[in-house]
Motif scaffolding. Structure first.
Motif, PDB file in Angstrom:
ATOM      1  N   GLN A   1      -6.811  -5.562 -10.463  1.00 27.17           N
ATOM      2  CA  GLN A   1      -7.705  -4.606  -9.818  1.00 27.17           C
ATOM      3  C   GLN A   1      -9.104  -4.799 -10.373  1.00 27.17           C
ATOM      4  O   GLN A   1      -9.278  -5.122 -11.547  1.00 27.17           O
ATOM      5  N   ALA A   2     -10.104  -4.597  -9.535  1.00 27.58           N
ATOM      6  CA  ALA A   2     -11.506  -4.711  -9.955  1.00 27.58           C
ATOM      7  C   ALA A   2     -12.371  -4.284  -8.783  1.00 27.58           C
ATOM      8  O   ALA A   2     -11.867  -3.851  -7.742  1.00 27.58           O
ATOM      9  N   ALA A   4      -3.923   3.458  -6.879  1.00 24.94           N
ATOM     10  CA  ALA A   4      -2.849   2.551  -7.289  1.00 24.94           C
ATOM     11  C   ALA A   4      -2.564   1.494  -6.236  1.00 24.94           C
ATOM     12  O   ALA A   4      -1.996   0.433  -6.544  1.00 24.94           O
ATOM     13  N   ALA A   5      -2.950   1.750  -4.994  1.00 31.51           N
ATOM     14  CA  ALA A   5      -2.698   0.794  -3.911  1.00 31.51           C
ATOM     15  C   ALA A   5      -3.780  -0.265  -3.784  1.00 31.51           C
ATOM     16  O   ALA A   5      -3.649  -1.184  -2.973  1.00 31.51           O
ATOM     17  N   ALA A   6      -4.853  -0.166  -4.569  1.00 35.11           N
ATOM     18  CA  ALA A   6      -5.953  -1.132  -4.475  1.00 35.11           C
ATOM     19  C   ALA A   6      -5.578  -2.441  -5.162  1.00 35.11           C
ATOM     20  O   ALA A   6      -4.707  -2.483  -6.036  1.00 35.11           O
ATOM     21  N   ALA A   7      -6.250  -3.516  -4.770  1.00 30.91           N
ATOM     22  CA  ALA A   7      -6.010  -4.840  -5.344  1.00 30.91           C
ATOM     23  C   ALA A   7      -7.357  -5.488  -5.651  1.00 30.91           C
ATOM     24  O   ALA A   7      -8.387  -4.810  -5.683  1.00 30.91           O
ATOM     25  N   SER A   8      -7.359  -6.801  -5.865  1.00 30.09           N
ATOM     26  CA  SER A   8      -8.599  -7.496  -6.210  1.00 30.09           C
ATOM     27  C   SER A   8      -8.628  -8.880  -5.571  1.00 30.09           C
ATOM     28  O   SER A   8      -8.089  -9.839  -6.138  1.00 30.09           O
ATOM     29  N   VAL A  19       0.829  -1.211   0.000  1.00 26.45           N
ATOM     30  CA  VAL A  19       0.000   0.000   0.000  1.00 26.45           C
ATOM     31  C   VAL A  19       0.861   1.257   0.000  1.00 26.45           C
ATOM     32  O   VAL A  19       0.654   2.176  -0.805  1.00 26.45           O
ATOM     33  N   ALA A  20       1.843   1.323   0.892  1.00 21.06           N
ATOM     34  CA  ALA A  20       2.617   2.554   1.058  1.00 21.06           C
ATOM     35  C   ALA A  20       3.483   2.857  -0.161  1.00 21.06           C
ATOM     36  O   ALA A  20       3.538   4.011  -0.618  1.00 21.06           O
TER      37      ALA A  20
END
Length: 537
Positions: free
Chosen positions: A450-451, A240-244, A200-201
């Motif tokens: 990502q989603a 940009a730090a998000a995931a899925s 994340v960071a």
């Protein structure tokens, strides 16, 4: 030659033909499987058969002057059948698309759904044959048939089918939540915290700083003040730090990857999404005093926080009710779970919540606070394939990549920054002894996708910044679309390198995911040695 000589010759002939080792050594008969057969005649030297080599007959290999080649027409034509099937489906759908142009929306949406699912089944099989994830085939078939390309499916039809896409998302998220156990999270909490911090960071800081430094040339921020450009950079860094977790769960199910490496990545993606929800709210609060007057709607920050907390709360309630109902001894568990996913979709739509977060919390509750956790996990495996098919096909049909034509240099720049920062973020996390080397080296490949929640936050960003929010959402959606397509391939590669991919695709063995810890538990993925992240209770 007397009778004794004839008998000796016949004896030598019998021995010469019967010796399998001699036949193999001399390569008397050459057979390349289905490709070719080389006939060769075998003769006997009667003099050697009579007198030479201790009475053993020797073979004389006479090579055939011609080579008989069998052309494997079935193997050549087999891939063409799938392409022909896709072409035939497309032609039929194009005809029906024109014929039913003025028909009722419900009928057209049902027809579009049937066509998409049939085409996606064929596309998934083609993807499997070329050794890429099936869900990528579903996405590409949906995108090709959707409004963005061939337009065999209309936008209003997709809108009518959105509740099915949300139900598929809920079913996959329910499976993701059911894989998370408190015992495993407690055992690997230090490594999980370290990995989540790096994932994340690093993207947040790197993307924010670079986007702000190039913001005078960024099309969506060219005419903004430096304060507004900083707000744009902060939002880009946050997303940009998000995931899925949904894509992670789907890939784990498709490749039958249940080892510690895959489970650790699932835990990291869930923690990322929760952290990004909080970070997005904080960014909106910080942006208020920075940007120009009226450039940000502070109320959206409250909406984002309420959506996060409300979705998790409703999910716990749904999980409790579902657990109580399952405890009554209902046999049709899979059907009940599908009904719960449909109900979750409608609840999310009515309350303006995120269906993926609701189902994730419900699955987590069932796995940890209900006696039906194992039963739910078992039944979700049977219901997962239809959920993947519906969700990823409809998601692919809704992909909007048109912005790539104008913004592709900026999209590639931001994607590259995100990938590089993920790579170094996990390498930084790997400096802690509780993080296994394989997670530090290969884990970033499993965090590309990502989603879901990222798309929801992009929509909230559009509402939060009315002046340039639409352009920001267009850029972010294009980035998410690229991540959504490339993510499954990268995740599969990560599992292969870690040795946890099913179907014999591993290259390093199961113990690679455990940081070199062997044993039966390592091979089966049911335990983690010292320093591992994921441990089964």
């Amino acid at each position: 030659m007397g009778l004794a000589g004839v008998a000796g010759a016949l004896q030598g002939f019998a021995v010469g033909v019967g010796e399998h080792e001699d036949l193999a050594r001399e390569r008397a008969l050459s057979d390349d499987g289905d490709e070719s057969i080389v006939p060769e005649a075998h003769g006997l030297n009667p003099m050697v058969g009579l007198r030479g080599s201790r009475g053993r007959g020797h073979l004389l290999k006479i090579s055939a002057p011609a080579r008989i080649v069998k052309i494997p027409w079935a193997n050549i034509l087999r891939p063409m059948r799938w392409v022909t099937s896709l072409g035939a489906l497309a032609l039929v759908m194009a005809l029906l698309h024109r014929v039913t142009a003025g028909g009722p929306l419900e009928a057209r949406a049902t027809l579009a759904l049937g066509f998409l699912l049939l085409a996606a089944l064929v596309g998934g099989e083609v993807a499997r044959r070329v050794r890429v994830p099936r869900i990528l085939g579903y996405l590409l078939i949906g995108f090709g048939a959707g409004p963005a390309w061939l337009r065999l499916v209309r936008a209003d039809e997709l809108q009518a089918l959105q509740f099915l896409a949300d139900a598929g998302l809920a079913l996959i998220a329910l499976a993701a939540g059911a894989e998370l156990t408190l015992a495993a999270l407690r055992a690997g909490r230090t490594a999980l915290l370290r990995l989540t911090t790096g994932a994340v960071a690093f993207p947040f800081v790197v993307v924010t700083l670079v986007a702000w430094s190039v913001s005078p040339w960024l099309p969506i921020a060219t005419h903004q003040s430096w304060h507004d450009r900083l707000a744009v950079a902060l939002v880009l860094g946050t997303l940009a730090a998000a995931a899925s977790p949904v894509v992670t769960t789907a890939m784990m199910g498709e490749l039958d990857a249940r080892g510690p490496f895959a489970r650790s990545l699932l835990g990291v993606t869930v923690a990322q999404d929760l952290a990004v929800g909080v970070l997005f709210t904080l960014v909106l609060l910080v942006s208020k005093p920075l940007v120009s007057p009226g450039a940000v709607k502070l109320g959206v920050a409250g909406v984002a926080g309420l959506e996060l907390v409300g979705s998790l709360t409703v999910g716990i309630v749904v999980g409790y009710l579902l657990g109580q109902y399952l405890h009554l001894g209902q046999r049709r568990t899979a059907l009940l779970l599908v009904a719960a996913a449909l109900l979750t979709s409608e609840i999310a739509r009515a309350l303006h919540l995120e269906p993926g977060l609701i189902a994730l919390a419900a699955g987590f509750y069932l796995a940890n606070f209900s006696r039906e956790g194992e039963r739910v996990r078992s039944q979700l495996k049977h219901a997962s394939v239809p959920a993947y098919l519906v969700f990823f096909t409809l998601t692919g049909a809704a992909l909007q990549l048109g912005a790539l034509a104008q913004l592709w240099p900026w999209v590639l720049l931001l994607i590259g920054l995100r990938i590089v920062s993920l790579r170094y973020g996990l390498l930084w996390a790997g400096r802690h002894p509780d993080v296994t080397p394989v997670l530090a080296r290969e884990g970033w490949l499993g965090l590309i996708s990502q989603a879901g929640w990222a798309l929801a936050l992009a929509q909230l960003a559009r509402r939060a910044f009315p002046e340039w929010g639409v352009s920001l959402e267009t850029l972010v959606v294009a980035m998410i679309g690229v991540h959504e397509v490339a993510g499954p391939i990268c995740f599969r590669q990560a599992l292969v390198r870690a040795g946890e991919a099913g179907e014999g695709e591993g290259t390093h063995g199961g113990e690679a995911a455990l940081g070199g810890v062997g044993g039966a538990g390592a091979a089966s993925g049911t335990g983690v040695g010292p320093g591992g992240v994921w441990q089964q209770p």
